[in-house]
Design an enzyme around this catalytic site. Structure first.
Site, PDB file in Angstrom:
ATOM      1  N   SER A   1       0.822  -1.204   0.000  1.00  7.02           N
ATOM      2  CA  SER A   1       0.000   0.000   0.000  1.00  7.02           C
ATOM      3  C   SER A   1       0.855   1.253   0.000  1.00  7.02           C
ATOM      4  O   SER A   1       1.947   1.282   0.587  1.00  7.02           O
ATOM      5  CB  SER A   1      -0.899   0.007   1.244  1.00  7.02           C
TER       6      SER A   1
ATOM      7  N   TYR B   1      -2.597  -1.613  10.188  1.00  5.07           N
ATOM      8  CA  TYR B   1      -2.527  -1.930   8.761  1.00  5.07           C
ATOM      9  C   TYR B   1      -1.154  -1.585   8.199  1.00  5.07           C
ATOM     10  O   TYR B   1      -0.528  -2.389   7.485  1.00  5.07           O
ATOM     11  CB  TYR B   1      -3.612  -1.150   8.024  1.00  5.07           C
TER      12      TYR B   1
END
Length: 252
Positions: A133, A146
């Site tokens: 990401s 995350y």
């Protein structure tokens, strides 16, 4: 001849888009996911080249069973795309035990369990692609757990690539920016989503003005990685959406 490509989190989102693309291109695709109904629906849409296998990637026994089922159909795996992920929207100080376990089990342990199984089913020329990401570089609020898992996967990828070099197996990180399709929904309750959006505003990030790509727009990245010549390697590829024009796809 097409390749055998295993995709985690293949019942929706990016995983579903990848399965559709590779299936249409003539590759054999194996779709992994927790629920068989949506998974099988995608496999049926693709046709005989698709195999749907239920798998909770955070459970090592479930992963072993899934890859045993894959072996009954395919003697070898060419590509593993570790796509499945759970995103968190919480301050670490407020996160519950269950919340932390869920994100870490899926994003970190699930990646490791599936990668371990795939390594032992791959031959020379195998390829592991780990979806990461842009939050590794861009700081988003309420993303601590995350971001920790994605950072871990990028570190694993770097060192695993060296470990697997004698086997001829490549490891690539695909670090993606925000992307969605018309049916994608935020994985959060309205209250949690509102707190996240407000925290973004307070940190100087207006999500309403942030460019977001469509899943279909990034298919060429993965197709190029899978088709990479044997004498080439890409350790990390980064891709983000261009700034949206008035008629661009803007799901926010």
């Amino acid at each position: 001849m097409g390749k055998v490509i295993v995709i985690t989190g293949a019942s929706s989102g990016l995983g579903r888009a990848l399965a559709r693309r590779f299936g249409a291109d003539g590759d054999s695709v194996v779709l992994l996911g927790r629920r068989i109904e949506p998974l099988q629906a995608v496999a049926d849409e693709i046709g005989d080249s698709a195999l749907a296998v239920t798998c909770d990637i955070g459970d090592p026994d479930s992963v072993r069973a899934a890859f045993a089922a894959i072996a009954e159909r395919h003697s070898q795996i060419d590509v593993l795309i570790n796509n499945a992920a759970t995103i968190d929207y919480a301050l670490l100080g407020d996160a519950s035990d269950a919340h932390i376990y869920q994100v870490v089990n899926t994003n970190m342990l699930g990646n490791l369990f599936c990668t371990r199984a795939a390594i032992n089913a791959m031959g020379y020329g195998g390829h592991i692609i780990n979806v990461s990401s842009e939050s590794m570089e861009e700081c988003y609020p309420h993303h601590t757990v995350y971001q920790a898992t994605k950072g871990g996967i990028e570190t694993v990828s770097k060192h695993l690539g060296i470990e697997l070099r004698p086997k001829g197996i490549r490891v690539t990180v695909a670090r993606a920016g925000p992307m969605m399709d018309e049916n994608q929904k935020m994985q959060a309750s309205p209250d949690v989503a509102a707190a996240f959006y407000q925290a973004c505003i307070e940190s100087g990030r207006d999500l309403a003005k942030q460019p977001v790509s469509h899943f279909q727009s990034v298919m060429w990245v993965f197709r190029s990685l899978v088709d990479m010549p044997a004498d080439m390697h890409v350790d990390t590829v980064r891709f983000v959406a261009r700034h949206p024009s008035e008629d661009a796809f803007q799901p926010y």
